[in-house]
Structures are given as structure tokens and as C-alpha cells.
Design an enzyme around this catalytic site. Structure first.
Site, PDB file in Angstrom:
ATOM      1  N   TYR A 183      10.351  -4.991   7.267  1.00  0.00           N
ATOM      2  CA  TYR A 183      11.155  -5.873   6.725  1.00  0.00           C
ATOM      3  C   TYR A 183      11.397  -6.966   7.655  1.00  0.00           C
ATOM      4  O   TYR A 183      11.633  -8.235   7.171  1.00  0.00           O
ATOM      5  CB  TYR A 183      12.343  -5.117   6.240  1.00  0.00           C
ATOM      6  CG  TYR A 183      12.149  -4.286   5.314  1.00  0.00           C
ATOM      7  CD1 TYR A 183      11.078  -3.945   4.649  1.00  0.00           C
ATOM      8  CD2 TYR A 183      13.311  -3.516   4.556  1.00  0.00           C
ATOM      9  CE1 TYR A 183      10.857  -2.968   3.613  1.00  0.00           C
ATOM     10  CE2 TYR A 183      13.252  -2.736   3.567  1.00  0.00           C
ATOM     11  CZ  TYR A 183      11.787  -2.530   3.089  1.00  0.00           C
ATOM     12  OH  TYR A 183      11.668  -1.418   2.198  1.00  0.00           O
ATOM     13  N   LYS A 239       5.461   8.763  10.107  1.00  0.00           N
ATOM     14  CA  LYS A 239       4.047   9.074   9.655  1.00  0.00           C
ATOM     15  C   LYS A 239       3.267   8.971  10.755  1.00  0.00           C
ATOM     16  O   LYS A 239       2.019   8.102  10.903  1.00  0.00           O
ATOM     17  CB  LYS A 239       3.940   7.841   8.712  1.00  0.00           C
ATOM     18  CG  LYS A 239       2.390   8.139   7.849  1.00  0.00           C
ATOM     19  CD  LYS A 239       2.475   9.334   6.759  1.00  0.00           C
ATOM     20  CE  LYS A 239       1.155   9.310   6.153  1.00  0.00           C
ATOM     21  NZ  LYS A 239       1.010  10.506   5.297  1.00  0.00           N
ATOM     22  N   ASP A 273       5.736  11.375   3.315  1.00  0.00           N
ATOM     23  CA  ASP A 273       5.255  11.934   2.178  1.00  0.00           C
ATOM     24  C   ASP A 273       5.914  13.252   1.907  1.00  0.00           C
ATOM     25  O   ASP A 273       6.216  13.684   0.738  1.00  0.00           O
ATOM     26  CB  ASP A 273       3.747  11.574   1.894  1.00  0.00           C
ATOM     27  CG  ASP A 273       3.162  12.164   3.384  1.00  0.00           C
ATOM     28  OD1 ASP A 273       3.400  12.416   4.244  1.00  0.00           O
ATOM     29  OD2 ASP A 273       1.692  12.409   3.179  1.00  0.00           O
ATOM     30  N   ASP A 295      14.883   3.277   3.495  1.00  0.00           N
ATOM     31  CA  ASP A 295      14.884   2.546   2.135  1.00  0.00           C
ATOM     32  C   ASP A 295      14.651   3.553   0.965  1.00  0.00           C
ATOM     33  O   ASP A 295      15.558   3.484  -0.196  1.00  0.00           O
ATOM     34  CB  ASP A 295      14.274   1.214   1.913  1.00  0.00           C
ATOM     35  CG  ASP A 295      14.886   0.362   0.962  1.00  0.00           C
ATOM     36  OD1 ASP A 295      15.782   0.546   0.233  1.00  0.00           O
ATOM     37  OD2 ASP A 295      14.151  -0.883   0.683  1.00  0.00           O
ATOM     38  N   ASP A 352      17.361   6.217  -1.618  1.00  0.00           N
ATOM     39  CA  ASP A 352      17.432   6.156  -2.860  1.00  0.00           C
ATOM     40  C   ASP A 352      17.170   7.282  -3.673  1.00  0.00           C
ATOM     41  O   ASP A 352      17.707   7.973  -4.759  1.00  0.00           O
ATOM     42  CB  ASP A 352      16.513   4.762  -3.415  1.00  0.00           C
ATOM     43  CG  ASP A 352      17.410   3.599  -3.409  1.00  0.00           C
ATOM     44  OD1 ASP A 352      18.501   3.580  -2.896  1.00  0.00           O
ATOM     45  OD2 ASP A 352      16.978   2.527  -4.106  1.00  0.00           O
TER      46      ASP A 352
END
Ligand code: NAD
Length: 356
Positions: free
Chosen positions: A142, A191, A223, A247, A251
Site C-alpha cells: 500500500y 506467502k 491462502d 487487511d 475483514d
């Protein structure tokens, strides 16, 4: 303790839910012998209207000089057509940056009495859900280098995921410290089978782990983590991960709790100063109607007591009171179900205060 708290009521339901939080904190102060002094400041849409910008310098200065910052919510339809830099939401990023907040704490707790509101099968959540996602907040994709260029395949765009050893060290330490205050279990999510940045991330987490021999550490690829959160949510305690993975996962985890009106959050930096805010926005559709759920905000207040001021007993008093009120069947409209007692924002606040 004598503590100075900067209050950012913001827009929409912000002032309504913040009022309830202040009343709850005052009750805690009375009961446990603390004095909370509040300074109200403008940010978001109200600051645009009054001062012509979403985050005035005066607001930043007062927040920086406080022991902690409490932000309710910013934004609304009125300001939706303004250009990016002038949008109320710029105040959030601006404050996080100015205060040097790099760790975002997003708890996802399923209260037993709200189990019906959880979209997962009852057998998956029968042991409860109590997860703390610790998300890195100021680095990664980001904030990394980004751009566009022409290629053989037409226009292309890129964003760069980059983390330094120091950035990973500080977020890893935050997560281990929090795990030490909870069940001493930490899951690192990365990852590293594909990303170089994740390989560095994991090696640093493993290095920091040596400082915390009591914490049980495991690792999941992002994942797999997203699947395991659905399959075995009760087995997680603290999760630490990068900005973009956090992020998404925070959620996902939050959906197990029933309503956005139940979700608190905290953003922490190096010292004890933090910024505490409910996850929800300014909900302009229900503003001014005394129907917003104040629990996310009140639980954010409990997080402030615990993480900025070290007042764990006081924080527990708030959390236990919220649990009691829910167990007794009181519900705001967003979490209402058959046979329960519907109450408004102010009444929910009063019920929680009465049980502290
Ligand atoms: P929102 O979170 O404000 O509302 C989404 C839905 O959830 C709405 O139907 C709303 O009524 C409901 N809701 C939210 N909080 C609730 C509560 N406490 N009790 C009961 N119901 C609640 O998200 P949105 O509608 O996408 O955004 C509205 C405005 O808020 C936008 O301007 C957005 O940019 C801003 N926003 C601000 C923040 C923040 O201040 N941290 C976060 C998200 C969105």
C-alpha cells in the site's frame, strides 16, 4: 491515573456512539479512581466544513500531545464528490501517519449469546471465537513504489511489496507482546513459498521468536490461513501479518462476530500513545436516530485502557458488562433477533454502565 484523551467525534453516528463511550469511561474513572480529561477536536467532514481541510494542524498537535486518541467515524454523502486529498477519510491515514502508528489490532470475538448471528455452522464455533489479528499498517504494497508503463501487452501497472528487517521486527514484537497477554499462541501468516518479501518476513519473525520462548508459534501461507479461519476459527489466538494480507484476513475474521457494530480496533506505535476506533464508518443512513450500536466504540475504549494505559482490570470490567447485557437479551437493531429486547444507542450505553 490522570489521563488526557483527544476525542475525534467526526461525522454521522460518530458523535452519538462516542458520547456513550465517554459515559462508560467516566464510570470506570469513578469506580477505579482515575481521572480522564477529554479534549474534543475536529477531523473528517466536520473539519472540512469548519476549517476547509479534513485534518487541521491544531487537531494533529492536540492528538500528539495527548496520552491517547479516540476516533469515532468520519465521512458521509455530503463530502463524497470531493477530490481524494480533500476527502474526510484522509484524516484517518493522516493521523495514523502523524502519530507513527504501525500496528493495527483487530479483535474478532464471537459472544456466545450472538452465536446465531455467525454465518458459520454452530459446530465450527461451539468453542467460541476469540482472534486478534495484528496487521502491519504502514509498509508493504500500500505504501511501496508504484507506477504505470507501456509494454508489449499495452499499459501495465505495478505496486511493490517491500519490508525492511526493522519494520518486521517491530510488528513481530508487538504481536508477541500481545500473545503474552493472551493465550500465548501466535500464527504468522505470509506467502514465503512465492514472495521474497515473505521469506525475509518469516526469517525475522523466527529471529524475534527467540525472545519469546513461552509463545507457541506456527506459520501459515495466506491462502491456507483464509481457509483455516473458516474451518477451525476457535483454534486461533493471535495472528500477525503484513498490511495487505491483514487487511483481507481481519475483514474475513470479523464476519464471524455478527455485526460491524460489534467490532473495535486499535492502532499502536512505539510508545503508549495509540488511536482507538470502531471498525465501522459514519453510517449516514442511521445517523441521528438513536439506533446505532455503540458496542464497537465502547469495546475500543476497553482496548485503550488495556493497551495504552495498562489497565487490564478496568478493560475487563467493560468487556464483562457488555457480555452481561448481551446475555440478558438486550440488542440494538443491527443485532436484533426474535425474542430479544430492542434498545437504542443511549439505552444500550446506560445498560452497560449500570453493570460495571
Ligand atoms: P459504514 O460502516 O458507515 O456502514 C455500513 C453499514 O453498516 C450501514 O448500513 C450502516 O448503517 C451499518 N452500521 C455501521 N455502523 C453501525 C453501528 N454502529 N450500528 C448499526 N449499524 C451500523 O460504511 P459505509 O456505509 O461504507 O460508509 C459510510 C461513510 O463512512 C463513508 O463516507 C465512508 O468512507 C466512511 N467510513 C469511515 C470509516 C472510519 O471513520 N473509520 C470507516 C469506514 C467507512
Amino acid at each position: 491515573m490522570n489521563l488526557n484523551i483527544a476525542l475525534v467525534p467526526g461525522d454521522g453516528i460518530g458523535p452519538e456512539v462516542l458520547d456513550q463511550n465517554v459515559l462508560v469511561l467516566n464510570k470506570i474513572g469513578e469506580k477505579f479512581g482515575h481521572s480522564f480529561k477529554y479534549t474534543e477536536v475536529d477531523a473528517g467532514g466536520i473539519a472540512i466544513d469548519k476549517w476547509g481541510e479534513p485534518l487541521p494542524k491544531k487537531t494533529i498537535d492536540i492528538c500528539k500531545a495527548s496520552d491517547s486518541v479516540f476516533l469515532a467515524a468520519v465521512g458521509g454523502w455530503k463530502w463524497d464528490t470531493l477530490p481524494g486529498d480533500m476527502r474526510p477519510e484522509r484524516a484517518l491515514l493522516g493521523l495514523r501517519g502523524e502519530l507513527g502508528l504501525y500496528a493495527n489490532l483487530r479483535p474478532a470475538t464471537l459472544h456466545k449469546s450472538l452465536a446465531d448471528a455467525c454465518p458459520l455452522k454452530p459446530e465450527l464455533v461451539k468453542d467460541g471465537v476469540d482472534i486478534m489479528v495484528v496487521r502491519e499498517l504502514t509498509g508493504g504494497m500500500y505504501f511501496g513504489e508504484k507506477g504505470r508503463k507501456q509494454t508489449d501487452m499495452g499499459e501495465a501497472a505495478w505496486d511493490t511489496e517491500m519490508y525492511s528487517v526493522e519494520e518486521v521486527k517491530r510488528i513481530a514484537r508487538s504481536a508477541f507482546d500481545i500473545a503474552m497477554k493472551r493465550k500465548k499462541k501466535l500464527t504468522n501468516v505470509d506467502k514465503q513459498n512465492v514472495l521474497e518479501s515473505s521469506r525475509l518476513w518469516r526469517s525475522v519473525v523466527l529471529e524475534v521468536a527467540k525472545e519469546y520462548p513461552e509463545v507457541e508459534l506456527d506459520h501459515l501461507y495466506v491462502d491456507n490461513a483464509s481457509m483455516q479461519l473458516i474451518m477451525r476459527p476457535s483454534t486461533f489466538d493471535v495472528i500477525v501479518t503484513s498490511n495487505i494480507f491483514g487487511d483481507i484476513l481481519s475483514d474475513e475474521a470479523s464476519q464471524m462476530t455478527g455485526s460491524i457494530g460489534m467490532l473495535p480496533s486499535a492502532s499502536l506505535g512505539k510508545g503508549s500513545l495509540g488511536m482507538y476506533e470502531p471498525v465501522h464508518g459514519s453510517a449516514p443512513d442511521i445517523a441521528g436516530k438513536d439506533i446505532a450500536n455503540p458496542i464497537a466504540t465502547i469495546l475500543s475504549g476497553a482496548m485503550m485502557l488495556k493497551y495504552s494505559f495498562g489497565l487490564a482490570e478496568e478493560a475487563n470490567a467493560i468487556e464483562n458488562s457488555v457480555t452481561k447485557v448481551l446475555d440478558e437479551g438486550y440488542r440494538t437493531a443491527d443485532i436484533m433477533s426474535e425474542g430479544m429486547k430492542k434498545v437504542g444507542t443511549k439505552e444500550m450505553g446506560r445498560l452497560i454502565i449500570d453493570r460495571i
